[in-house]
Scaffold this active site. Structure first.
Site, short mmCIF file in Angstrom:
data_model
loop_
_atom_site.label_atom_id
_atom_site.label_comp_id
_atom_site.label_asym_id
_atom_site.label_seq_id
_atom_site.Cartn_x
_atom_site.Cartn_y
_atom_site.Cartn_z
N SER A 1 -17.93 7.95 4.53
CA SER A 1 -17.27 7.40 5.72
C SER A 1 -15.84 6.92 5.48
O SER A 1 -15.05 6.89 6.42
CB SER A 1 -18.09 6.26 6.30
N HIS B 1 -21.84 10.69 9.96
CA HIS B 1 -20.50 11.18 10.28
C HIS B 1 -20.41 12.70 10.35
O HIS B 1 -19.31 13.24 10.48
CB HIS B 1 -19.49 10.64 9.25
N LYS C 1 -21.78 7.32 17.13
CA LYS C 1 -20.62 8.14 16.83
C LYS C 1 -20.56 9.32 17.81
O LYS C 1 -20.13 9.16 18.93
CB LYS C 1 -20.65 8.54 15.36
#
Length: 519
Positions: free
Chosen positions: A183, A211, A242
């Site tokens: 990340s 991610h 996200k």
């Protein structure tokens, strides 16, 4: 007599950060204008510090789905999944995620952090966990909560991982746990080699695809799909905060394993379930992710533009090959000053300092959305260039050549970009500032310049004191025994002096300069 609260009253970092005007955290967002711009302190700024990769948090279809769920089910489930907190929506989402991720079963949990804590439920006393040193904090805590033995391997160092596997008890249960995309620095795990080692040493594999889910792979299933290794990856985890524009997380894998976690994971059975609005937002986002692959293509185009735009100016974006674009600064004080200048110029990014990264490796973390416009991106690049030159992070003139970044598009298999020598030095803490000023140089400076240097020095000292590293303490090893015994008091003393300096002389150095000129 000691008080458990003493550490709180003795903690001066916050006061010093506030006194220097360099406190970057807990910025209150007053309004959002779409996903790409927000309002802070009455000013509209471009958001390049969010993980909203596909820009779906502002999509009217996602918002409408959340609203309808509240109208039908209310605002909360008021209980855990085990007892009264399971809605038909939860079961629908789990079925659709299992299908999307090509897994037998899926379990949705209230937050991404809690999702990784659920890992602890399958880690017994006779098991061994092999974990990358740069894994997310939630994985670190999930492993700590289990009873297994932990073995940490150096970041993406497959030789070190193999050494640890070969030395382990061959009869122990083993699992290799890694972030898919890391990340902070945006590089990708070496899943092909991890899969080989897992097969050789009879270990299971889990990837944290927070991610990469929605971003990487032909259909957005994350790093296992990107490498074509879904069958070799036993467990995959993703977060909804996200690409899925919501809150929560998912673990997907074999039915028996997921069912065991459903009944044994404390973060599942002792926590209130995902709210109706959160589930509905994920369901709609999943529908859009599957129907609109052009969003992923646009996001990767933007990542390539920004990586190479920064590099063309002389910035270093390290090893990343993803929409996580870290801009290397090096010194943590300069990093905070760079962040402040960006914020004042209308760009919201994130300063990252130790221990989130290695000492000497402070960076500005930027991350981009599929919905950013070219005009917004150009403004971000222009702002970075102006500040970078002014703060001497990049040269006055652009380099004639630079190494372009190859982005992790489907089918490429790239994992990381070649790190520059400067970035590599920072990652092992070798970026100490060896500069200094001679008396002759000082004599040629104006009083304003001298005052500025003094202000910078105090600022550096106060932040150094606030963030003493092991290397700093080792340097004190040659000091007298009395000084060494009092080493724990040094940070507080330096911080106190620094705070007094800033409180007397203002936050921006203007008062200091005026006084210096008068003298």
């Amino acid at each position: 007599m000691s008080d458990v609260f003493d550490k709180c009253s003795n903690w001066k970092d916050y006061r010093i950060a506030k006194a220097t005007g360099l406190y970057p955290y807990f910025r209150s967002i007053e309004a959002s204008h779409g996903a790409t711009e927000v309002e802070i302190e009455g000013r509209r700024v471009i958001m390049v510090g969010s993980n909203n990769y596909l820009g779906l948090s502002a999509d009217p279809r996602v918002k409408e789905a959340a609203i309808k769920a509240v109208e039908k089910f209310g605002t909360t489930c008021s209980g855990s999944r085990l007892l009264n907190g399971t809605l038909a929506l939860h079961e629908e989402l789990e079925a659709k995620l299992a299908k999307f991720l090509n897994r037998e079963s899926a379990l949705v949990i209230s937050t991404g952090f809690q999702t990784n804590l659920a890992l602890s439920s399958i880690l017994g006393r006779h098991d061994i966990v092999f974990t990358d040193r740069q894994n997310h904090a939630s994985l670190v805590d999930g492993i700590r909560l289990g009873f297994a033995t932990e073995r940490k391997f150096r970041h993406n160092d497959m030789e070190h991982l193999e050494q640890l596997l070969s030395a382990a008890d061959p009869d122990a249960g083993k699992i290799i746990v890694t972030d898919g995309v890391f990340s902070m620095e945006g590089d990708i795990c070496n899943l092909p080699r991890i899969a080989e080692l897992a097969k050789q040493y009879n270990a299971r594999v889990m990837t944290d695809d927070a991610h990469s889910m929605g971003v990487l792979g032909e259909t957005g299933r994350g790093v296992p799909e990107y490498f074509g290794l879904e069958a070799e990856t036993d467990l995959t985890m993703g977060t909804f905060s996200k690409s899925f524009a919501s809150l929560g997380g998912v673990l997907a894998g074999p039915f028996e394993v997921i069912n065991y976690m459903r009944h044994k994971a404390r973060s599942v059975i002792f926590s209130a379930s995902m709210t109706p609005a959160s589930i509905a937002a994920v369901l709609k986002s999943l529908e859009i992710i599957e129907a609109e692959p052009q969003r992923r293509a646009r996001l990767l185009d933007i990542a390539e533009k920004m990586h190479n735009g920064f590099r063309a100016m002389g910035f270093d974006t390290g090893v990343s090959v993803t929409p996580v674009v870290p801009v290397h600064i090096g010194d943590q004080v300069k990093c905070f000053r760079f962040w402040k200048a960006l914020h004042e110029a209308g760009v919201f990014a994130n300063p990252v300092i130790p221990p989130a990264v290695e000492a000497g490796h402070a960076l500005i973390r930027t991350s981009f959305m599929a919905t950013h416009t070219d005009a917004q991106l150009d403004r971000v690049l222009d702002t970075f260039e102006k500040i970078g030159r002014r703060m001497e992070v990049i040269p006055e003139t652009r380099p004639t050549v630079y190494e372009p970044v190859k982005i992790a598009r489907p089918g490429t298999g790239v994992r990381s970009n070649k790190a520059s020598e400067k970035w590599a030095a920072g990652s092992v803490g070798q970026l100490a500032d060896k500069g200094g000023l001679t008396l002759e140089q000082l004599s040629r400076m104006s009083s304003r310049e001298v005052a500025g240097k003094i202000f910078d020095a105090v600022e550096h000292l106060t932040w150094r004191a606030a963030n003493l590293q092991p290397a700093d303490l080792r340097k004190l090893g040659g000091a007298s025994k009395r000084l060494w015994e009092k080493r724990g008091e040094l940070p507080g003393l330096l911080l106190e002096k620094g705070a007094h300096f800033f409180m007397r002389n203002g936050q921006d150095g203007t008062t200091t300069t005026t006084q210096a000129e008068r003298n």
